[in-house]
Design a protein around this motif. Structure first.
Motif, mmCIF file in Angstrom:
data_model
loop_
_atom_site.group_PDB
_atom_site.id
_atom_site.type_symbol
_atom_site.label_atom_id
_atom_site.label_comp_id
_atom_site.label_asym_id
_atom_site.label_seq_id
_atom_site.Cartn_x
_atom_site.Cartn_y
_atom_site.Cartn_z
ATOM 1 N N SER A 117 0.833 -1.206 0.000
ATOM 2 C CA SER A 117 0.000 0.000 0.000
ATOM 3 C C SER A 117 0.860 1.245 0.000
ATOM 4 N N GLY A 118 1.998 1.191 0.727
ATOM 5 C CA GLY A 118 2.902 2.335 0.761
ATOM 6 C C GLY A 118 3.537 2.591 -0.592
ATOM 7 N N TYR A 119 4.059 1.492 -1.210
ATOM 8 C CA TYR A 119 4.639 1.649 -2.542
ATOM 9 C C TYR A 119 3.608 2.227 -3.528
ATOM 10 N N GLU A 120 2.360 1.723 -3.427
ATOM 11 C CA GLU A 120 1.316 2.151 -4.355
ATOM 12 C C GLU A 120 0.934 3.611 -4.110
ATOM 13 N N THR A 121 0.798 3.985 -2.843
ATOM 14 C CA THR A 121 0.373 5.351 -2.517
ATOM 15 C C THR A 121 1.406 6.374 -2.970
ATOM 16 N N PHE A 122 2.696 6.071 -2.691
ATOM 17 C CA PHE A 122 3.736 7.044 -2.997
ATOM 18 C C PHE A 122 4.317 6.865 -4.394
ATOM 19 N N GLY A 123 3.818 5.858 -5.138
ATOM 20 C CA GLY A 123 4.267 5.670 -6.512
ATOM 21 C C GLY A 123 5.725 5.284 -6.617
ATOM 22 N N ILE A 124 6.194 4.478 -5.657
ATOM 23 C CA ILE A 124 7.600 4.058 -5.645
ATOM 24 C C ILE A 124 7.703 2.663 -6.247
ATOM 25 N N GLN A 125 8.691 2.463 -7.145
ATOM 26 C CA GLN A 125 8.923 1.152 -7.732
ATOM 27 C C GLN A 125 9.542 0.240 -6.686
ATOM 28 N N LYS A 126 8.934 -0.904 -6.471
ATOM 29 C CA LYS A 126 9.436 -1.822 -5.444
ATOM 30 C C LYS A 126 10.725 -2.462 -5.925
ATOM 31 N N ASP A 127 11.794 -2.126 -5.272
ATOM 32 C CA ASP A 127 13.108 -2.623 -5.658
ATOM 33 C C ASP A 127 13.930 -2.816 -4.393
ATOM 34 N N LYS A 128 14.574 -3.953 -4.304
ATOM 35 C CA LYS A 128 15.346 -4.248 -3.084
ATOM 36 C C LYS A 128 16.493 -3.259 -2.892
ATOM 37 N N ASN A 129 16.940 -2.637 -3.984
ATOM 38 C CA ASN A 129 18.064 -1.715 -3.888
ATOM 39 C C ASN A 129 17.640 -0.290 -3.571
ATOM 40 N N ASN A 130 16.324 -0.074 -3.391
ATOM 41 C CA ASN A 130 15.846 1.269 -3.064
ATOM 42 C C ASN A 130 16.435 1.729 -1.739
ATOM 43 N N ASN A 131 16.937 2.943 -1.742
ATOM 44 C CA ASN A 131 17.434 3.535 -0.496
ATOM 45 C C ASN A 131 16.516 4.702 -0.153
ATOM 46 N N ILE A 132 15.380 4.368 0.432
ATOM 47 C CA ILE A 132 14.339 5.357 0.687
ATOM 48 C C ILE A 132 14.535 5.954 2.072
ATOM 49 N N ASN B 189 2.359 4.254 21.990
ATOM 50 C CA ASN B 189 2.023 4.719 20.651
ATOM 51 C C ASN B 189 1.979 6.240 20.634
ATOM 52 N N TYR B 190 2.363 6.812 19.502
ATOM 53 C CA TYR B 190 2.334 8.261 19.325
ATOM 54 C C TYR B 190 1.506 8.572 18.084
ATOM 55 N N LYS B 191 0.417 9.293 18.303
ATOM 56 C CA LYS B 191 -0.500 9.582 17.208
ATOM 57 C C LYS B 191 -0.180 10.938 16.594
ATOM 58 N N ASN B 192 -0.425 11.029 15.296
ATOM 59 C CA ASN B 192 -0.155 12.276 14.605
ATOM 60 C C ASN B 192 -0.983 12.325 13.315
ATOM 61 N N ARG B 193 -1.183 13.523 12.795
ATOM 62 C CA ARG B 193 -1.834 13.710 11.501
ATOM 63 C C ARG B 193 -0.896 14.540 10.640
ATOM 64 N N ILE B 194 -0.664 14.065 9.426
ATOM 65 C CA ILE B 194 0.268 14.752 8.542
ATOM 66 C C ILE B 194 -0.305 14.797 7.136
ATOM 67 N N GLU B 195 0.271 15.676 6.336
ATOM 68 C CA GLU B 195 -0.089 15.754 4.931
ATOM 69 C C GLU B 195 1.104 15.380 4.086
ATOM 70 N N VAL B 196 0.900 14.541 3.067
ATOM 71 C CA VAL B 196 1.966 14.126 2.163
ATOM 72 C C VAL B 196 1.430 14.199 0.742
ATOM 73 N N SER B 197 2.348 14.101 -0.209
ATOM 74 C CA SER B 197 1.964 14.082 -1.616
ATOM 75 C C SER B 197 1.983 12.658 -2.123
ATOM 76 N N ASN B 198 0.917 12.267 -2.818
ATOM 77 C CA ASN B 198 0.910 10.937 -3.420
ATOM 78 C C ASN B 198 1.633 10.975 -4.765
ATOM 79 N N PHE B 199 1.619 9.852 -5.475
ATOM 80 C CA PHE B 199 2.386 9.763 -6.712
ATOM 81 C C PHE B 199 1.842 10.683 -7.803
ATOM 82 N N LEU B 200 0.598 11.149 -7.642
ATOM 83 C CA LEU B 200 0.018 12.087 -8.604
ATOM 84 C C LEU B 200 0.311 13.542 -8.225
ATOM 85 N N GLY B 201 1.006 13.736 -7.092
ATOM 86 C CA GLY B 201 1.282 15.093 -6.630
ATOM 87 C C GLY B 201 0.162 15.689 -5.818
#
Length: 754
Positions: free
Chosen positions: A427-442, A470-482
């Motif tokens: 779901s994370g890879y899909e949301t952020f539009g990241i290609q799943k690769d073992k060599n990714n240094n994210i 647990n520490y709760k928080n709300r944040i805003e991020v950009s998805n793969f579509l910006g």
């Protein structure tokens, strides 16, 4: 010789010296030449006679090499002085006889050891000396060898690590070495010639040793070696081992003694250690086997217990048959490696089938050893069946949770203290539009907190973080579509390994939910406003009309003096109260009129109300460049300010309340401050229980307008309640606008009392 000299003096003397010499030589010749000793006669230090043995002694080939020569030519210069004193003594005391040992120099210059005996000799009225000389070189060399041998034996006697002693026939100790001093505690002077050996023998051993002592001198067939108890100077008992023998040709004995006390102690310790090791091996929880020539030579009871096989069934069988056939080569190779001297390793778990046909798993450690003077391999079988089963169950559980994490709709992220993402689900890879690769240094800042800091695990693993809350928080991020999306995250520190901490973040996309909440709130506000307008514009005029009619009716009844006029007045009063309540209800449903006054007027009215009710000074600071376009935003900010202000007035005990609404580069901030005692902290672990219903409502209102609600201590005293809303969200949604200018350095303060 004196008689020969005397007879010579009685005979007629020849006229010439030569005839006298010949006569003397004739008298001496037979006797002198038959002597085994060398004979020399010298007068006035000149040799006048030397027998054949003398010539041989001096290694002279002709008589002329000796006769007529100075006697001192054959005497070492170091001996001249002492020999001259001896000659003078003999001449002065003609009956004296001097015998001594010295050296003589031969014709070829060789120095030889001699024994010389000298007496006086009268030669025709002259003082002479006759010397009988014996070559003692061989004896001297023998004596030197004896001395050297004695020295060597003495050094050996003193240097040996064994106590040595010589025993006389009467049991007296005649000589001891240094080791004997150590073991006995006595010095040589205290023992030699003064003590008998029986004084050092314990009473229980004394009779046996004395019997052997007598038997040895009678028959020589007594035992040479035996153990006994030796008593030293301080009455300490030593375990001693003695070897004793007779000195040939004498009645003396020589003995050597070894102190076995330490050896005996070591043997006792060794025996106890061996017993302990035997008990340890027999009772250890590890199964143990010794393998030699690929055959089982020893097994402990634990191996029999865990396999179910008897010792007889296992011994002298091929050891690799103990394990499952799938692992035969593994253990055989390990055995060969050990024999080759390869460094010991731990064999991965191997399977054994016991007599009950159950699978048992063992970790095997091996080490090279000696068994029966031949190389062997010692195997340790550690039962890891439960661990293996637990690992298998854990792997299955991990696989299950992995699948659960991979297929979860929520975003799951694990990152380390450096912010490097170690895990990101599908779901994370899909949301952020990241290609799943073992060599990714994210980096976590690339996806969750772009351009800003992030919550480090080290910040949560101190005294307050190790409880893994647990520490709760709300944040805003950009998805793969910006597109900006809102995430509700729960962060918790986790251990990545034994030394390092990381952070687990579970993020849920609440963008749609937040939008729906806003829509609901907007609809709610519209309904509230509609109801408020209906009350104010529709119901309220009707009530006013009814009130006017009832007043007319009351006045008409009074003129006619009808008794019901009083009831008509009551109706008029009740209608008037209904009008007041309707007005209040309309104002309560819609306290803010953005079109006419915005949020400033309601907040200032709130300040006046607090002062009139509680007598507390109030100040309101407002950034005039801000124009709030959203009724829901304005309404919720007003209700938050109202709740906080009234709570402060009621409970803080302060003398001043300040409300501030301003914007910075990044946020729109509403803050309510007081200088009172602050909000008391109740005991308990659940913060929500301590916050009260009012705080919960304020927090909720802040969340639905995309704000962050916080409560902090004020300095120097009091409490600060604030709501911060990101400017970019408000502007992007058109909820606020402003003229592009910032407030003055010191914002204008509205004086609500003027």
């Amino acid at each position: 010789m004196d008689q020969i000299i005397k007879s010579q003096s009685d005979k007629p003397q020849e006229s010439s010296a030569g005839s006298e010499l010949k006569l003397t030589e004739k008298n001496f010749r037979d006797l002198a030449h038959s002597s085994p000793d060398a004979i020399f006669v010298y007068v006035d230090e000149k040799i006048i006679f030397a027998n054949n043995t003398g010539l041989i002694l001096l290694r002279a080939s002709e008589t002329e090499q000796v006769i007529g020569r100075d006697i001192w030519d054959f005497i070492p210069s170091s001996s001249h002085r002492s020999l001259k004193r001896a000659v003078d003594l003999i001449i002065n005391n003609k009956k004296s006889y001097i015998s001594t040992e010295d050296k003589m120099i031969t014709i070829d210059g060789t120095a030889i050891d001699i024994e010389i005996s000298s007496t006086y000799f009268n030669f025709n009225g002259k003082n002479g000396i006759q010397a009988f000389i014996r070559d003692i070189s061989k004896r001297k060399r023998a004596e030197e060898r004896i001395k050297s041998s004695e020295k060597d034996y003495k050094i050996l006697f003193e240097s040996t690590g064994t106590a040595m002693l010589f025993l006389e026939e009467d049991k007296t100790i005649s000589m001891i070495n240094g080791e004997c001093e150590k073991i006995s505690g006595y010095t040589k002077d205290e023992i030699e010639g003064k003590k008998k050996w029986t004084e050092f023998v314990a009473p229980e051993d004394r009779l046996t040793l004395e019997t052997n002592h007598e038997w040895r001198r009678k028959s020589g067939d007594a035992p040479m070696n035996f153990e006994f108890k030796l008593i030293d100077k301080y009455q300490r008992h030593h375990n001693a081992f003695m070897t004793i023998t007779m000195i040939p040709g004498t009645k003396k004995s020589v003995a050597s003694i070894i102190d076995l006390t330490e050896i005996k102690k070591a043997e006792e310790i060794l025996a106890a250690t061996q017993q302990n090791y035997r008990l340890l091996v027999e009772n250890t929880k590890e199964a143990i086997a010794i393998i030699q020539d690929e055959m089982v030579r020893y097994v402990n009871p634990k191996l029999c217990e865990i396999t179910g096989y008897s010792e007889n069934h296992i011994l002298n069988k091929k050891f690799y048959k103990l394990v499952h056939s799938d692992f035969n080569e593994i253990v055989r190779n390990e055995y060969r490696h050990r024999l080759d001297g390869t460094e010991s390793v731990t064999i991965s778990p191997v399977k054994i089938i016991d007599t009950g046909n159950n699978e048992r798993w063992f970790q095997i450690n091996s080490v090279l050893t000696i068994w029966g003077e031949k190389p062997a391999v010692l195997l340790f079988f550690n039962d890891v069946t439960e661990t293996k089963n637990a690992q298998d169950a854990l792997m299955a559980s991990e696989e299950k949770y992995r699948l659960l994490a991979e297929n979860a709709k929520d975003i799951i992220i694990v990152y380390d203290e450096n912010g490097t993402v170690n895990y990101l689900n599908y779901s994370g890879y899909e949301t952020f539009g990241i290609q799943k690769d073992k060599n990714n240094n994210i980096k976590v800042t690339d996806i969750l907190f772009p351009g800003s800091g992030y919550l480090r695990p080290s910040a949560l693993t101190g005294d307050t973080g190790k409880d893994f809350k647990n520490y709760k928080n709300r944040i805003e991020v950009s998805n793969f579509l910006g597109e900006l999306i809102q995430l509700e995250t729960i962060s918790s520190p986790i251990k990545l390994d034994s030394d390092n901490y990381g952070m687990l973040v579970v993020g849920r996309d609440i963008t749609e939910r937040k939008q729906l909440e806003k829509e609901i709130i907007l609809i709610s506000e519209r309904i509230r406003q509609q109801v408020s307008r209906d009350l104010h514009d529709d119901l309220n005029p009707h009530l006013i009309g009814i009130e006017a009619l009832s007043q007319v009716l009351s006045m008409s009844l009074k003129k006619k003096q009808v008794s019901e006029s009083a009831d008509a007045e009551k109706i008029t009063t009740l209608i008037n109260k209904a009008i007041t309540k309707t007005h209040r209800l309309a104002r309560g449903l819609c306290p803010i009129d953005l079109e006419s006054s915005g949020i400033q007027t309601p907040l200032m009215n709130l300040m006046k109300l607090v002062r009139s009710l509680y007598g507390i000074e109030c100040k309101f600071t407002y950034d005039e460049s801000i124009i709030i376009e959203d009724i829901a935003l304005a309404t919720n900010l007003y209700y938050i300010a109202q709740e906080a202000t009234l709570n402060s007035a009621k409970y803080s005990g302060g003398s001043l309340i300040t409300i501030t609404l301003e914007r910075s580069r990044d946020t729109l901030t509403l803050s309510i401050e007081d200088n009172g005692s602050g909000i008391p902290r109740k005991k308990g672990t659940d913060k929500e229980k301590n916050s009260g219903m009012g705080l919960k409502i304020m927090k909720y209102r802040a969340e639905i307008i995309d704000g962050v609600f916080s409560i902090q201590k004020n300095r120097p005293a009091g409490t600060v309640i604030s709501v911060k809303i990101p400017i970019n969200i408000l502007k992007s949604e058109g909820r606020i606008s402003y003229g592009g200018r910032f407030p003055k350095t010191k914002p204008e303060t509205a004086d609500i009392y003027s």
